[in-house]
Design an enzyme around this catalytic site. Structure first.
Site, PDB file in Angstrom:
ATOM      1  N   TYR A 141       0.738  -6.377   0.711  1.00 10.23           N
ATOM      2  CA  TYR A 141       1.184  -7.279  -0.352  1.00 10.23           C
ATOM      3  C   TYR A 141       0.389  -8.577  -0.368  1.00 10.23           C
ATOM      4  O   TYR A 141      -0.224  -8.938  -1.385  1.00 10.23           O
ATOM      5  CB  TYR A 141       2.680  -7.568  -0.188  1.00 10.23           C
ATOM      6  CG  TYR A 141       3.186  -8.719  -1.012  1.00 10.23           C
ATOM      7  CD1 TYR A 141       3.065  -8.719  -2.397  1.00 10.23           C
ATOM      8  CD2 TYR A 141       3.786  -9.825  -0.402  1.00 10.23           C
ATOM      9  CE1 TYR A 141       3.530  -9.781  -3.162  1.00 10.23           C
ATOM     10  CE2 TYR A 141       4.256 -10.893  -1.156  1.00 10.23           C
ATOM     11  CZ  TYR A 141       4.122 -10.867  -2.533  1.00 10.23           C
ATOM     12  OH  TYR A 141       4.583 -11.912  -3.282  1.00 10.23           O
TER      13      TYR A 141
ATOM     14  N   LYS B 271      -2.483  -9.915  -3.071  1.00  8.16           N
ATOM     15  CA  LYS B 271      -2.239 -11.162  -3.803  1.00  8.16           C
ATOM     16  C   LYS B 271      -3.385 -12.147  -3.574  1.00  8.16           C
ATOM     17  O   LYS B 271      -3.770 -12.892  -4.489  1.00  8.16           O
ATOM     18  CB  LYS B 271      -0.909 -11.782  -3.374  1.00  8.16           C
ATOM     19  CG  LYS B 271       0.322 -10.993  -3.806  1.00  8.16           C
ATOM     20  CD  LYS B 271       0.452 -10.891  -5.313  1.00  8.16           C
ATOM     21  CE  LYS B 271       0.938 -12.178  -5.939  1.00  8.16           C
ATOM     22  NZ  LYS B 271       1.195 -12.025  -7.397  1.00  8.16           N
TER      23      LYS B 271
END
Length: 336
Positions: A240, A244
């Site tokens: 994640y 990002k």
């Protein structure tokens, strides 16, 4: 903390403006939509991009997953019988997905949309820490790229706000400056990140899995393991935050003269004050700890008393950024 006069200026800023919001069906997205409609009913239009096969399906998703939620009860009471007409006037559903170039919209719709948009808020993302690498890459990396590409077509755009996460900083200790990521920059000394190579790796892995006729379960496991492996190779703890960070890199690299703001919130929990104090949707991050304590299922919790925990309770403050705003990163936009 924003003063009353500043808050009035912010509210006034949104009057007569059109916004494109991605991720409106998520927790943070629907909080933003509700807040704007409640405090600034003179906002011109909110274009909500949602994943759906057609406009009718997109409209249904907004009705059931956004305006039909409890958080809109105060707004419904305010407008009474005219609530549906108000929503119909202010919200325009768009059936599309940020993972596709031009969001999957046809040329005519894209051209008209680009003429109307004053502000873009990109909230859409997958937040699963151990998501499949291909899924996380599509949403968090290519999604940021496609939003930026569309923003460059918007003739009167005043701001592109991209929601990232404070944890793009990884597990570094000490004072961590909120500076933009440069293309290829990593958290592990001696390594260099090539985003195009990562995309090619994903595609090659997909081809190999398909050629080997891998079962869905095996494919999912392989892609999850690949994401974690690549993240840790470059110094990030999970897929994640790794994806990002890559999304931020692309925005910084491709934005040109666009007025871009990257927001890096930390742990987001329930609403602090209005419209419904304590309201949240689902169980996320540290919510399970709070629920465990409330239900008396969690008698104690081992912590380091010297540890500082950064938690954001959503608060209705939105900054006004002008066209000449540089790339700016802020973790406390919603903090009281």
């Amino acid at each position: 903390m924003i003063g009353e006069m500043d808050a009035d200026m912010v509210v006034g800023y949104f009057g007569g403006k059109s916004m494109l919001i991605t991720g409106s069906t998520g927790f943070l997205g629907k909080v933003l939509v509700e807040k704007i409609l409640r405090v600034q009913p003179d906002v011109k239009k909110l274009f909500l991009l949602v994943r759906a096969p057609d406009i009718e399906s997109a409209k249904l998703r907004i009705q059931t997953e956004v305006t039909g939620r409890e958080i809109f009860l105060v707004l419904k009471e305010k407008h009474g019988m005219g609530f549906d007409d108000f929503i119909e006037e202010k919200i325009c559903p768009l059936a599309g997905d940020i993972m596709y170039e031009n969001f999957g919209l046809d040329t005519a719709n894209l051209r008209e949309l680009s003429k109307d948009i004053d502000i873009i808020v990109n909230i859409a993302a997958t937040t699963n820490f151990s998501e499949r690498y291909d899924v996380a890459f599509d949403a968090n990396v290519l999604g940021a790229k496609h939003v930026c590409a569309f923003a460059r077509k918007c003739t009167k755009l005043k701001m592109l706000l991209h929601v990232s996460t404070a944890y793009v900083a990884g597990e570094l200790e000490g004072l961590i400056l909120e500076k933009p990521f440069l293309m290829g920059e990593t958290l592990k000394e001696g390594t260099h990140l090539d985003i195009e190579s990562e995309l090619n790796l994903i595609r090659e892995t997909r081809r190999e899995l398909k050629a080997n006729c891998s079962l869905e379960k095996a494919e999912r496991r392989t892609m999850k393991e690949l994401g974690l492996k690549r993240a840790r190779q470059f110094g990030w703890p999970n897929t994640y935050v790794f994806t990002k960070a890559m999304g931020e890199m692309l925005l910084g690299h491709l934005r040109g003269e666009l007025p871009v703001v990257i927001l890096r919130p930390s742990i987001i929990t329930s609403i602090l004050k209005e419209p419904l104090p304590g309201w949240m949707e689902g169980v996320r991050t540290i919510d399970s700890v709070f629920l465990g304590y409330a239900k008396q299922a969690l008698k104690f919790f081992l912590v380091d008393p010297n540890t500082i925990m950064d938690v954001v309770s959503l608060h209705p403050h939105i900054e006004n950024f002008k066209r000449d705003t540089p790339l700016f990163l802020n973790t406390s936009l919603f903090r009281d």
